[in-house]
Design an enzyme around this catalytic site. Sequence first.
Site, PDB file in Angstrom:
ATOM      1  N   LYS A  79       0.849  -1.200   0.000  1.00 46.90           N
ATOM      2  CA  LYS A  79       0.000   0.000   0.000  1.00 46.90           C
ATOM      3  C   LYS A  79       0.883   1.248   0.000  1.00 46.90           C
ATOM      4  O   LYS A  79       1.919   1.283   0.676  1.00 46.90           O
ATOM      5  CB  LYS A  79      -0.895  -0.043   1.245  1.00 46.90           C
ATOM      6  N   SER A 154      -9.691   1.527   3.002  1.00 52.64           N
ATOM      7  CA  SER A 154      -8.858   2.288   2.090  1.00 52.64           C
ATOM      8  C   SER A 154      -7.797   1.470   1.340  1.00 52.64           C
ATOM      9  O   SER A 154      -7.212   1.983   0.390  1.00 52.64           O
ATOM     10  CB  SER A 154      -8.158   3.406   2.863  1.00 52.64           C
ATOM     11  N   SER A 178      -9.732  -0.805   7.122  1.00 49.51           N
ATOM     12  CA  SER A 178      -9.189  -0.639   5.767  1.00 49.51           C
ATOM     13  C   SER A 178      -8.532  -1.860   5.135  1.00 49.51           C
ATOM     14  O   SER A 178      -8.242  -1.841   3.948  1.00 49.51           O
ATOM     15  CB  SER A 178      -8.183   0.499   5.758  1.00 49.51           C
TER      16      SER A 178
END
Length: 479
Positions: A79, A154, A178
Amino acid sequence: MELCEITATELSRMLRKKEVSSVEITNSVLRRMEERERELNAFITVTGGIALRQAAIADRALQATKGMPSLAGIPMAIKDNICTRGIRTTCASRMLEGYVPAYDATVVRRLRKAMTVLMGKTNLDEFGMGSSTENSAFGHTRNPINKDYVAGGSSGGSAAAVAAGEAVFAIGTDTGGSIRLPAAFCGLVGMKPTYGRISRYGIVAYASSLDQVGCLTRSVEDCAMVMESLCGHDKRDSTSAPLASPQLVENLQTGVKGIKIGLPAEYFVKGLDPSIERSVMNAVSIIRSSGAEIKQISLPHTPYAVSCYYLIATAEAGSNLARYDGVKYGYRADESCKDIASMYEETRSRGFGKEVKRRIMLGTYVLSSGYYDAYYAKAQKVRTLIREDFEKAFREVDCILTPVSPTPPFKIGERIDDPLAMYLADIYTVALNLAGLPGITLPCGKADGLPLGFQIIGRAFDEATILRVGYVYEKNSGS
Ligand code: GLN
């Protein structure tokens, strides 16, 4: 099945038997990226050249040495709020568009040491703020199962990458859901470990008392394997627990006989989509027939979790994001600014997106004198009550089973102008972050072709038990 679709566990076995090379697996992933990445937008930065070099090095090491780390030669993605030395780390924000870290996060260092292959940095909601990966300055990510739908957020880019075959596993962060929400929306296994289990050194801070690193994988065994390589004490993170990495893979085979699992009444209420309730209850009956005991429990402060989370998370975000002032990091608006105050103002107005600004304003408000006691201090008290609910429940049961999201994946654009509807996607995930507990999500069927998931919550530092329950479910559900 293409190489890029196989689990890390199986690829690791094939690599060891010399049935395949890491370069072949990496090329298969790169081909898949060529086919799908334009449409999905799972990555902010693709590191194909680095990946092929790392794969060749891993192949040589696998030839020459016995006892290589189990993840050696496996393509993965990280990420883009996790610092990678020499590779830009944007947090999906204009503010950090050109930021190239001078150091690796501890998790990145561990993955390099394990000789994994980095395919790139994945898309996210700006600074981790969102549930759909629509709040990205680099465009939204699409769900690979149906491109009209969000991939969750996310860590939506990480989830889409693994589900599409653009990485075999991915690293995400989870402040309020997330990892778990996108894993559920894309049909994957996702784990948020106990707060303190994995080092946060080198993770760009959103809400420091809630943030944790974890992984998104294609199976429970993959999850256990990746977790083992990420866990362990790190003296560079003062909140890292002084514990060695647990034996998670070995422990998977232990079964669930005698394990007590709680179903909290407050999680199965009005507002929960019937298709989710049905599939979660189906998962419960599979786990029950595998030998676990199911009990009804109560977590009475659950209805306050979302409000409590959004007060604490925004307060911490407001403080953490104060560092982006145009002086120390990233973007600076200096062309038209006549003094330093207008430079700050312009930099922050142009550098941050709409949702990040909303959070900073909310956070500043809840911390302001006059409102501090009414909001922030009150939220901290409620956080203690939520933690105590779990402590009480864990005197009766060994883990707790719940839905992940109250609804199936939603359409792109459907909630973007309605922050409250977006925040409600986190209703079943945020309590764990407030209590610091570990949670795993697993796929449990589909509604209209879109994946659904359920969540298992464990005692602090007992990732082993929830993985064991997940493993038994996965074996017996035929998934
Ligand atoms: N959706 C939640 C938020 O926007 C959680 C995000 C996260 O876990 N990073 O804050």
